[in-house]
Scaffold this motif. Structure first.
Motif, PDB file in Angstrom:
ATOM      1  N   TYR A  28      -9.020  -1.580 -30.454  1.00 16.32           N
ATOM      2  CA  TYR A  28     -10.132  -1.649 -29.518  1.00 16.32           C
ATOM      3  C   TYR A  28     -10.739  -0.263 -29.394  1.00 16.32           C
ATOM      4  O   TYR A  28     -10.034   0.743 -29.435  1.00 16.32           O
ATOM      5  N   TRP A  29     -12.044  -0.193 -29.209  1.00 14.77           N
ATOM      6  CA  TRP A  29     -12.715   1.102 -29.115  1.00 14.77           C
ATOM      7  C   TRP A  29     -12.178   1.907 -27.943  1.00 14.77           C
ATOM      8  O   TRP A  29     -12.084   3.132 -28.017  1.00 14.77           O
ATOM      9  N   GLU A  30     -11.800   1.226 -26.843  1.00 19.45           N
ATOM     10  CA  GLU A  30     -11.265   1.958 -25.693  1.00 19.45           C
ATOM     11  C   GLU A  30      -9.970   2.678 -26.062  1.00 19.45           C
ATOM     12  O   GLU A  30      -9.737   3.800 -25.626  1.00 19.45           O
ATOM     13  N   ASP A  31      -9.137   2.027 -26.853  1.00 21.04           N
ATOM     14  CA  ASP A  31      -7.872   2.643 -27.259  1.00 21.04           C
ATOM     15  C   ASP A  31      -8.134   3.882 -28.114  1.00 21.04           C
ATOM     16  O   ASP A  31      -7.485   4.914 -27.948  1.00 21.04           O
ATOM     17  N   CYS A  32      -9.112   3.791 -29.015  1.00 21.63           N
ATOM     18  CA  CYS A  32      -9.475   4.952 -29.843  1.00 21.63           C
ATOM     19  C   CYS A  32      -9.999   6.092 -28.971  1.00 21.63           C
ATOM     20  O   CYS A  32      -9.637   7.253 -29.166  1.00 21.63           O
ATOM     21  N   ALA A  33     -10.845   5.748 -28.001  1.00 18.37           N
ATOM     22  CA  ALA A  33     -11.408   6.771 -27.113  1.00 18.37           C
ATOM     23  C   ALA A  33     -10.309   7.456 -26.308  1.00 18.37           C
ATOM     24  O   ALA A  33     -10.302   8.684 -26.171  1.00 18.37           O
ATOM     25  N   TRP A  34      -9.369   6.686 -25.784  1.00 15.78           N
ATOM     26  CA  TRP A  34      -8.308   7.278 -24.980  1.00 15.78           C
ATOM     27  C   TRP A  34      -7.304   8.049 -25.834  1.00 15.78           C
ATOM     28  O   TRP A  34      -6.772   9.072 -25.400  1.00 15.78           O
ATOM     29  N   LEU A  35      -7.028   7.604 -27.057  1.00 13.04           N
ATOM     30  CA  LEU A  35      -6.179   8.399 -27.958  1.00 13.04           C
ATOM     31  C   LEU A  35      -6.836   9.751 -28.233  1.00 13.04           C
ATOM     32  O   LEU A  35      -6.187  10.802 -28.190  1.00 13.04           O
ATOM     33  N   TYR A  63       1.769  -2.095 -27.424  1.00 14.75           N
ATOM     34  CA  TYR A  63       1.869  -2.109 -25.965  1.00 14.75           C
ATOM     35  C   TYR A  63       2.097  -3.542 -25.507  1.00 14.75           C
ATOM     36  O   TYR A  63       1.765  -4.495 -26.216  1.00 14.75           O
ATOM     37  N   PRO A  64       2.660  -3.678 -24.309  1.00 15.62           N
ATOM     38  CA  PRO A  64       2.856  -5.039 -23.774  1.00 15.62           C
ATOM     39  C   PRO A  64       1.516  -5.645 -23.383  1.00 15.62           C
ATOM     40  O   PRO A  64       0.600  -4.932 -22.974  1.00 15.62           O
ATOM     41  N   GLY A  65       1.403  -6.932 -23.540  1.00 21.24           N
ATOM     42  CA  GLY A  65       0.157  -7.611 -23.215  1.00 21.24           C
ATOM     43  C   GLY A  65      -0.161  -7.641 -21.734  1.00 21.24           C
ATOM     44  O   GLY A  65      -1.308  -7.556 -21.331  1.00 21.24           O
ATOM     45  N   ALA A  66       0.850  -7.728 -20.900  1.00 17.44           N
ATOM     46  CA  ALA A  66       0.636  -7.814 -19.456  1.00 17.44           C
ATOM     47  C   ALA A  66       0.501  -6.412 -18.860  1.00 17.44           C
ATOM     48  O   ALA A  66       1.211  -5.484 -19.245  1.00 17.44           O
ATOM     49  N   ASP A  67      -0.415  -6.270 -17.938  1.00 15.97           N
ATOM     50  CA  ASP A  67      -0.595  -5.033 -17.188  1.00 15.97           C
ATOM     51  C   ASP A  67      -0.931  -3.819 -18.046  1.00 15.97           C
ATOM     52  O   ASP A  67      -0.664  -2.690 -17.657  1.00 15.97           O
ATOM     53  N   TYR A  68      -1.510  -4.024 -19.207  1.00 15.13           N
ATOM     54  CA  TYR A  68      -1.846  -2.895 -20.068  1.00 15.13           C
ATOM     55  C   TYR A  68      -3.075  -2.177 -19.533  1.00 15.13           C
ATOM     56  O   TYR A  68      -4.045  -2.794 -19.119  1.00 15.13           O
ATOM     57  N   ARG A  69      -3.027  -0.860 -19.551  1.00 10.55           N
ATOM     58  CA  ARG A  69      -4.163  -0.011 -19.201  1.00 10.55           C
ATOM     59  C   ARG A  69      -4.438   0.905 -20.389  1.00 10.55           C
ATOM     60  O   ARG A  69      -3.546   1.613 -20.847  1.00 10.55           O
ATOM     61  N   CYS A  70      -5.670   0.907 -20.880  1.00 12.80           N
ATOM     62  CA  CYS A  70      -5.992   1.697 -22.072  1.00 12.80           C
ATOM     63  C   CYS A  70      -5.799   3.198 -21.850  1.00 12.80           C
ATOM     64  O   CYS A  70      -5.555   3.941 -22.802  1.00 12.80           O
ATOM     65  N   GLU A  71      -5.823   3.665 -20.594  1.00 14.71           N
ATOM     66  CA  GLU A  71      -5.608   5.081 -20.295  1.00 14.71           C
ATOM     67  C   GLU A  71      -4.230   5.553 -20.751  1.00 14.71           C
ATOM     68  O   GLU A  71      -4.008   6.731 -21.016  1.00 14.71           O
TER      69      GLU A  71
END
Length: 123
Positions: A28-35, A63-71
């Motif tokens: 996901y683009w958010e994951d790339c941005a936060w990495l 990462y776990p599917g539940a309660d995941y935060r991209c930060e």
């Protein structure tokens, strides 16, 4: 890894000659941005240590599917870089607010970079 080793593949430039080599699987683009943000927190230190350039290879992001935060990707990247390279700069952290149902509160440490905006993930 030295910068020349990733010259043939795609990557994400974080700062100067510091870049990320991302895995060949979709992210996901958010994951790339936060990495990238997690690496940017330490970019000036990495440039000082490796003036010819540095590529940080990301092999996998699970990462776990539940309660995941991209930060959390930024926290993981920062923690990895601090440990692997012995960096002493910004040390981001997370705590959980007592009010508001225990929502996570991220502290990105001292520095001149700002985190990417958090936007709702589209279905």
């Amino acid at each position: 890894m030295p910068r020349d080793a990733a010259a043939q593949g795609g990557g994400l430039i974080v700062y100067g000659k510091v870049s990320l080599a991302l895995p060949a699987v979709p992210l996901y683009w958010e994951d790339c941005a936060w990495l990238a943000f997690g690496a940017a927190l330490h970019a000036s230190e990495m440039v000082e240590l490796h003036p010819d350039g540095l590529v940080v290879e990301v092999h996998e992001l699970r990462y776990p599917g539940a309660d995941y935060r991209c930060e959390v990707a930024a926290l993981a990247m920062s923690g990895f870089l601090r440990e692997a390279l012995g960096l002493r700069g910004a040390a981001p952290s997370v705590s959980f607010a007592k009010e508001g149902g225990g929502a996570p509160v991220f502290d990105w440490g001292a520095g001149s970079v700002s985190p990417p905006p958090v936007v709702p993930r589209l279905p």
